[in-house]
Design an enzyme around this catalytic site. Structure first.
Site, PDB file in Angstrom:
ATOM      1  N   LYS A 183       3.874  33.782  -5.979  1.00  0.00           N
ATOM      2  CA  LYS A 183       2.645  34.235  -5.314  1.00  0.00           C
ATOM      3  C   LYS A 183       2.906  34.393  -3.816  1.00  0.00           C
ATOM      4  O   LYS A 183       3.068  33.422  -3.087  1.00  0.00           O
ATOM      5  CB  LYS A 183       1.502  33.223  -5.502  1.00  0.00           C
ATOM      6  CG  LYS A 183       0.181  33.803  -5.018  1.00  0.00           C
ATOM      7  CD  LYS A 183      -0.804  32.758  -4.587  1.00  0.00           C
ATOM      8  CE  LYS A 183      -0.941  32.607  -3.103  1.00  0.00           C
ATOM      9  NZ  LYS A 183      -1.271  33.796  -2.331  1.00  0.00           N
TER      10      LYS A 183
ATOM     11  N   GLU B 268       7.963  23.061   2.477  1.00  0.00           N
ATOM     12  CA  GLU B 268       8.425  23.487   3.810  1.00  0.00           C
ATOM     13  C   GLU B 268       7.173  23.807   4.608  1.00  0.00           C
ATOM     14  O   GLU B 268       6.521  24.817   4.360  1.00  0.00           O
ATOM     15  CB  GLU B 268       9.325  24.723   3.697  1.00  0.00           C
ATOM     16  CG  GLU B 268      10.582  24.517   2.855  1.00  0.00           C
ATOM     17  CD  GLU B 268      11.602  23.585   3.487  1.00  0.00           C
ATOM     18  OE1 GLU B 268      11.485  23.304   4.700  1.00  0.00           O
ATOM     19  OE2 GLU B 268      12.495  23.120   2.771  1.00  0.00           O
TER      20      GLU B 268
ATOM     21  N   CYS C 212       7.993  29.256  11.902  1.00  0.00           N
ATOM     22  CA  CYS C 212       7.793  27.804  11.855  1.00  0.00           C
ATOM     23  C   CYS C 212       8.731  27.084  12.816  1.00  0.00           C
ATOM     24  O   CYS C 212       8.445  25.986  13.246  1.00  0.00           O
ATOM     25  CB  CYS C 212       7.983  27.302  10.430  1.00  0.00           C
ATOM     26  SG  CYS C 212       9.584  27.787   9.749  1.00  0.00           S
TER      27      CYS C 212
ATOM     28  N   GLU D 129      -0.109  22.663  15.842  1.00  0.00           N
ATOM     29  CA  GLU D 129       0.595  23.934  15.626  1.00  0.00           C
ATOM     30  C   GLU D 129      -0.372  25.092  15.889  1.00  0.00           C
ATOM     31  O   GLU D 129      -1.357  25.255  15.174  1.00  0.00           O
ATOM     32  CB  GLU D 129       1.122  24.017  14.184  1.00  0.00           C
ATOM     33  CG  GLU D 129       1.999  25.238  13.977  1.00  0.00           C
ATOM     34  CD  GLU D 129       2.466  25.414  12.535  1.00  0.00           C
ATOM     35  OE1 GLU D 129       1.643  25.281  11.612  1.00  0.00           O
ATOM     36  OE2 GLU D 129       3.657  25.721  12.339  1.00  0.00           O
TER      37      GLU D 129
HETATM   38  P1  NAD Z   1      -0.876  28.724   4.257  1.00  0.00           P
HETATM   39  O1  NAD Z   1      -0.586  27.289   3.961  1.00  0.00           O
HETATM   40  O2  NAD Z   1      -2.252  29.100   4.626  1.00  0.00           O
HETATM   41  O3  NAD Z   1      -0.496  29.650   3.007  1.00  0.00           O
HETATM   42  C1  NAD Z   1       0.786  29.615   2.423  1.00  0.00           C
HETATM   43  C2  NAD Z   1       0.662  30.101   0.984  1.00  0.00           C
HETATM   44  O4  NAD Z   1      -0.098  29.128   0.253  1.00  0.00           O
HETATM   45  C3  NAD Z   1      -0.072  31.430   0.833  1.00  0.00           C
HETATM   46  O5  NAD Z   1       0.518  32.178  -0.211  1.00  0.00           O
HETATM   47  C4  NAD Z   1      -1.474  30.975   0.437  1.00  0.00           C
HETATM   48  O6  NAD Z   1      -2.186  31.957  -0.290  1.00  0.00           O
HETATM   49  C5  NAD Z   1      -1.155  29.767  -0.431  1.00  0.00           C
HETATM   50  N1  NAD Z   1      -2.252  28.814  -0.598  1.00  0.00           N
HETATM   51  C6  NAD Z   1      -3.318  28.605   0.197  1.00  0.00           C
HETATM   52  N2  NAD Z   1      -4.124  27.656  -0.345  1.00  0.00           N
HETATM   53  C7  NAD Z   1      -3.539  27.246  -1.492  1.00  0.00           C
HETATM   54  C8  NAD Z   1      -3.875  26.295  -2.500  1.00  0.00           C
HETATM   55  N3  NAD Z   1      -4.989  25.568  -2.453  1.00  0.00           N
HETATM   56  N4  NAD Z   1      -3.030  26.125  -3.523  1.00  0.00           N
HETATM   57  C9  NAD Z   1      -1.882  26.837  -3.600  1.00  0.00           C
HETATM   58  N5  NAD Z   1      -1.519  27.789  -2.695  1.00  0.00           N
HETATM   59  C10 NAD Z   1      -2.338  27.962  -1.645  1.00  0.00           C
HETATM   60  O7  NAD Z   1       0.182  29.145   5.365  1.00  0.00           O
HETATM   61  P2  NAD Z   1       0.234  30.530   6.117  1.00  0.00           P
HETATM   62  O8  NAD Z   1      -0.873  30.578   7.107  1.00  0.00           O
HETATM   63  O9  NAD Z   1       0.418  31.628   5.146  1.00  0.00           O
HETATM   64  O10 NAD Z   1       1.636  30.365   6.901  1.00  0.00           O
HETATM   65  C11 NAD Z   1       1.772  29.759   8.125  1.00  0.00           C
HETATM   66  C12 NAD Z   1       2.249  28.325   7.969  1.00  0.00           C
HETATM   67  O11 NAD Z   1       3.488  28.294   7.243  1.00  0.00           O
HETATM   68  C13 NAD Z   1       2.551  27.679   9.301  1.00  0.00           C
HETATM   69  O12 NAD Z   1       2.053  26.372   9.297  1.00  0.00           O
HETATM   70  C14 NAD Z   1       4.074  27.656   9.358  1.00  0.00           C
HETATM   71  O13 NAD Z   1       4.634  26.660  10.168  1.00  0.00           O
HETATM   72  C15 NAD Z   1       4.403  27.445   7.918  1.00  0.00           C
HETATM   73  N6  NAD Z   1       5.776  27.865   7.635  1.00  0.00           N
HETATM   74  C16 NAD Z   1       6.704  26.914   7.388  1.00  0.00           C
HETATM   75  C17 NAD Z   1       8.024  27.280   7.162  1.00  0.00           C
HETATM   76  C18 NAD Z   1       9.086  26.253   6.904  1.00  0.00           C
HETATM   77  O14 NAD Z   1      10.165  26.637   6.478  1.00  0.00           O
HETATM   78  N7  NAD Z   1       8.834  24.981   7.144  1.00  0.00           N
HETATM   79  C19 NAD Z   1       8.370  28.632   7.166  1.00  0.00           C
HETATM   80  C20 NAD Z   1       7.383  29.577   7.421  1.00  0.00           C
HETATM   81  C21 NAD Z   1       6.074  29.190   7.653  1.00  0.00           C
END
Ligand code: NAD
Length: 483
Positions: free
Chosen positions: A172, A247, A281, A385
C-alpha cells in the site's frame, strides 16, 4: 487524467465498492489521477491471491528469484525518465532530484539485492558428528506500507528483498503519491511475474493500511512512515505476533565543529537540511554549531540558503519545489508561527514562494527554505519533526554539550558531524543516539549497511543481510553423520 486501479492476482481492478480518491498535484492543486479508495474486502482479495501464490514463489530456486530482480531492475531502468516525471508530478520535488535520487535508487534497490544475494554463502556449523545447515524460508505474505516522500525508492527498498526471500506481497503506497507504485505494478505485469506474488492496494491508511495490519494471513509488516502511525501499526500487529519492521520519524542534528572546512560544512548542512524541501526522514533539521565559528558559519549558511532556486517541479533549474500538499504547507507554517511564539528569529525564508506567479503553478505548496535562530534546543520547533524546509540553528561550546543537545529529542534516526579531525568526529558519533551518523558527508549510503532508528525512530534494521533476515524465517537443519 489517469484512473489508476488496484493490482490483485495479476489483474488491474477497481475497488469492490467502486469508490475513488483524488491524487492532487501539489504545484497547482489540479487532480492528476483518481485511485481506488479500497477497503478491507479489497485487502482480503489481495491477501488470498498472495497466499495462494506464495508457496510456488518460495519454491522457485533462489537463483531464479535473483534473475527476476535483475530483470525488474532492467525494466525499471528503461522507464527511468517516466518514473522521475511521475515522482516529480506527484510529490512536487524538482525533476533533477527525482531523476538523481528517486528513479535511480529504485532501479539500484533491485540490482543491489540481486548482486548481494549472489555473494551469499550457505551458513553451516560443523559438529564432531553432524553438520548444521542454516536455511531461510520466506515469511509468507508480507504487508508493505510506505510514505509519500520517496515513494518508489522506499517501496522498492522493501519489494526487492521481499521477493528475493520468497514472499508474496500486499503493498500500500501513500494515497498522496500512488503513480510510481502503479508503474511498478505495470512493469511486473508486463514481465509476467506470477499472478498474486505482487499485489497493490490503493487507499487510505486507516482503511487499507489498517486492513493489512489486521489481516490474519499477512505474516509480517514492513512499515515506513511517521512515529504516530508507527504506534498504531505496532499496537495492531504485535498482539497478532506479526514480524514487524518500523522505520519512523526523525529530528536529526547536523553538528559543525570549529575545525570544520567551512565551505564543506555549509554545503553539507544546506543539502542535509533542504533536500526534497526537508522532507527526507534523514534531513538535518537542527544545526548545532560550535560557538567559535557560529557567526561566520551562520552568515555563510544563510547566504547559501537564500540563494537556492525555488521553482516549478518540472523546471530543470529548480532546487526547491513544493512540499507535498497545501495541508502539509499549513502544518509547516504553523511551526514557523510557533517558532515566533517561542522567541525565535527568522534569518531567511518564512514565507510562501511563487505566490505572485501567473500560470499553472500559481497557488502551489511552495515555501521558501527557512532558517530560525534564537530558540532553545529544547523548544518544540527544535525537538518535534516538522518535515519541511525549516531548520533551527543553535550554538554549543563543548563536545559534551553537543552530544547532550543532539540527544535531546525522542527521535534517534540519523545525524552528521563536520570536522577536520575524523578521529574526533568518529568518537563524537559514538555518543549520538541515532541509527546512523555521517562524518563529513550526508545521505552517503552503502546498501549493505544496517539502516534504522533508535528510540522513537523505529524498530529493526533494513539493508543487506538485515533486510534478508527480516523477510525470512531462519531455520536450522541438523544432519547427523551416518558412519
Ligand atoms: P504516515 O505515517 O502518515 O503514512 C505512512 C503510510 O502509512 C501511508 O501509506 C499511510 O496511508 C499509512 N497509514 C496511515 N495510517 C495508517 C494506519 N492506521 N494503519 C496502517 N497504515 C496507515 O507518514 P507520511 O506522512 O506518509 O510520511 C512522512 C513520515 O515518514 C515522516 O515522519 C518521516 O520521517 C517518515 N519516514 C521515515 C523513513 C525512515 O526510513 N525512517 C523514511 C521516510 C519517511
Amino acid at each position: 487524467m489517469l484512473h489508476l486501479k488496484n493490482y490483485i492476482d495479476g489483474a488491474f481492478v477497481e475497488a469492490h465498492d467502486g469508490q475513488t480518491l483524488e491524487d492532487i498535484n501539489p504545484a497547482n492543486g489540479q487532480v492528476i489521477a483518481t485511485i481506488p479508495r479500497s477497503k478491507s474486502s479489497d485487502v482480503e482479495s489481495a491477501a488470498v491471491a498472495a497466499k495462494k501464490a506464495q508457496s510456488g514463489w518460495n519454491a522457485t530456486p533462489m537463483a531464479e528469484r535473483i534473475t527476476w530482480l535483475e530483470t525488474i531492475a532492467d525494466a525499471l531502468e528503461s522507464k527511468h525518465e517516466q518514473i522521475a516525471q511521475a515522482e516529480s508530478l506527484d510529490t512536487g520535488k524538482p525533476i533533477s532530484l527525482a531523476r538523481r535520487v528517486d528513479a535511480s535508487r529504485s532501479v539500484e534497490n533491485f540490482r543491489f539485492f540481486a548482486s548481494f544475494a549472489r555473494e551469499q554463502k550457505e551458513m553451516t556449523f560443523e559438529m564432531k558428528d553432524a553438520m548444521n545447515y542454516v536455511h531461510r524460508n520466506g515469511l509468507g505474505v508480507v504487508g508493505l506500507i510506505t510514505p509519500w516522500n520517496l515513494p518508489l525508492y522506499l517501496l522498492s527498498w522493501k519489494v526487492a528483498p521481499a521477493l528475493l526471500m520468497g514472499n508474496a506481497i500486499v503493498a500500500k503506497p501513500s494515497e498522496m503519491t500512488p503513480l510510481t507504485a502503479n508503474i511498478l505494478a505495470e512493469t511486473l505485469d508486463e514481465l509476467n511475474l506470477p499472478s498474486g506474488v505482487f499485489n497493490l492496494v490503493h487507499g487510505l491508511g486507516p482503511e487499507v493500511g489498517q486492513g493489512i495490519l489486521e489481516h490474519p494471513s499477512i505474516n509480517g509488516i514492513s512499515f515506513t512512515g511517521g512515529t504516530a502511525t508507527g504506534r498504531i501499526v505496532a499496537a495492531t500487529a504485535a498482539p497478532m505476533f506479526k514480524k514487524l519492521s518500523l522505520e519512523l520519524g526523525g529530528k536529526n542534528a547536523t553538528i559543525v565543529l570549529d575545525d570544520a572546512d567551512m565551505q564543506q560544512a555549509v554545503d553539507g548542512a544546506v543539502r542535509a537540511a533542504f533536500t526534497n524541501s526537508g522532507q527526507v526522514c534523514l534531513c538535518g533539521s537542527r544545526i548545532l554549531v560550535q560557538a567559535r565559528i557560529a557567526e561566520e558559519f551562520n552568515a555563510a549558511f544563510v547566504k547559501a540558503v537564500s540563494s537556492m532556486k525555488i521553482g516549478a517541479p518540472g523546471d530543470e533549474e529548480s532546487q526547491i519545489g513544493t512540499v507535498i500538499s497545501m495541508e502539509h504547507l499549513n502544518k509547516v507554517e504553523s511551526y514557523i508561527d510557533l517558532a515566533m511564539e517561542e522567541g525565535g528569529t527568522i534569518l531567511t525564508g518564512g514565507t510562501r514562494a511563487m505566490t505572485g506567479r501567473l500560470g499553472p503553478d500559481h497557488n502551489g505548496a511552495y515555501l521558501a527554505p527557512t532558517v530560525v535562530a534564537g530558540l532553545s534546543h529544547l523548544s518544540r520547533c527544535a525537538t518535534e519533526e516538522i518535515f519541511g524546509p525549516v531548520v533551527t540553528i543553535h550554538t554549543f561550546e563543548t563536545l559534551q554539550e553537543a552530544t547532550e543537545m543532539a540527544n535531546a529529542t525522542e527521535y534517534g534516526l540519523a545525524g552528521s558531524i563536520w570536522t577536520a579531525d575524523t578521529a574526533k568526529g568518529k568518537a563524537l558519533a559514538q555518543t549520538i543516539d541515532t541509527g546512523i551518523v555521517w562524518v563529513n558527508t550526508w545521505l552517503h549510503r552503502d546498501l549493505r549497511t544496517p539502516f534504522g532508528g533508535v528510540k522513537n525512530s523505529g524498530v529493526g534494521r533494513e539493508g543487506g543481510q538485515w533486510s534478508m533476515g527480516f523477510f525470512s524465517e531462519t531455520t536450522n537443519i541438523c544432519v547427523k553423520d551416518q558412519n
